[in-house]
Write an enzyme that holds these catalytic residues in place. Sequence first.
Site, PDB file in Angstrom:
ATOM      1  N   TYR A   1      -1.873   0.102  10.635  1.00  0.00           N
ATOM      2  CA  TYR A   1      -2.013  -0.436   9.269  1.00  0.00           C
ATOM      3  C   TYR A   1      -0.778  -0.046   8.486  1.00  0.00           C
ATOM      4  O   TYR A   1      -0.111  -0.962   7.901  1.00  0.00           O
ATOM      5  CB  TYR A   1      -3.179   0.128   8.325  1.00  0.00           C
ATOM      6  CG  TYR A   1      -3.385  -0.398   6.980  1.00  0.00           C
ATOM      7  CD1 TYR A   1      -3.763  -1.540   6.657  1.00  0.00           C
ATOM      8  CD2 TYR A   1      -2.991   0.452   5.969  1.00  0.00           C
ATOM      9  CE1 TYR A   1      -4.059  -1.958   5.235  1.00  0.00           C
ATOM     10  CE2 TYR A   1      -3.054   0.452   4.502  1.00  0.00           C
ATOM     11  CZ  TYR A   1      -3.615  -1.106   4.271  1.00  0.00           C
ATOM     12  OH  TYR A   1      -3.805  -1.151   2.990  1.00  0.00           O
TER      13      TYR A   1
ATOM     14  N   SER B   1       0.855  -1.254  -0.008  1.00  0.00           N
ATOM     15  CA  SER B   1       0.016   0.095   0.065  1.00  0.00           C
ATOM     16  C   SER B   1       0.764   1.204  -0.123  1.00  0.00           C
ATOM     17  O   SER B   1       2.015   1.166   0.517  1.00  0.00           O
ATOM     18  CB  SER B   1      -0.559  -0.096   1.158  1.00  0.00           C
ATOM     19  OG  SER B   1      -1.432   1.215   1.388  1.00  0.00           O
TER      20      SER B   1
END
Length: 244
Positions: A156, A143
């Site tokens: 995250y 990501s």
Amino acid sequence: MTDTVSGKLAGKRAIVTGASSGIGKEVALRLLESGAQVSLVSRNPDRILHELPAGSNAKGYAIDLGDISQVSARIQTIVADMGGVDILINNAGMAYIGELIDMPLTEWQKLFDLNLTSIFQCLQATLPTMRSQKSGKVINVASIAAKQGFPNWGAYCASKFALLGLTQAIMLEEQPHGIKVMSICPGSVDTPLWDTLGDKVPPSFNRAAMLSPATVADAIMTLVNLPADAMINDFVIMPNAEAF
């Protein structure tokens, strides 16, 4: 759909995690279009299997990758079922929104189990076979949160930063064995993951401005289809608009 060359991956055996929706589903469809045999790993693989035409070269495996006690053995079973493995797409993941100061340890561990440890186990379950074949391709879906921190996304971000480090180290370990290990770091993607976060998602988020899963899947297929003498260590792809 895509302009994927039909049959280009004929005879190749692929495993896709998180295959029932979003990026995983789109990648699985493209691999099938290209002639690959595809093992669909998801908690509910029937969601994609029901959409495939009869005779598709796909098999579903209902596996909760968050249950790290059984991931390695289950993936090894898939490799045995296919008679080997040529492509591994580590796509499954989850998110958590909230300040780190308030995050329960159980939620932290749950996130790292799925976003990092399950990938480590998938690698351990597949790389020995790829080494014996002296070939293989692994794409880890990270990501943009592996590149920079975002407030309220600390856990995250930490898991994706760690995934990028894991990918870079494994890449160097496996290159001498003819195996390519690559990562892709998409910006915001309009996937069902956002639906799981409920009212924690800021109303300012513009999902229409995000990347589509199909666009990211096309980018992943670029990595899968690289010539033997080419390597993209890390592929960053961003929306051409501001999502939030």
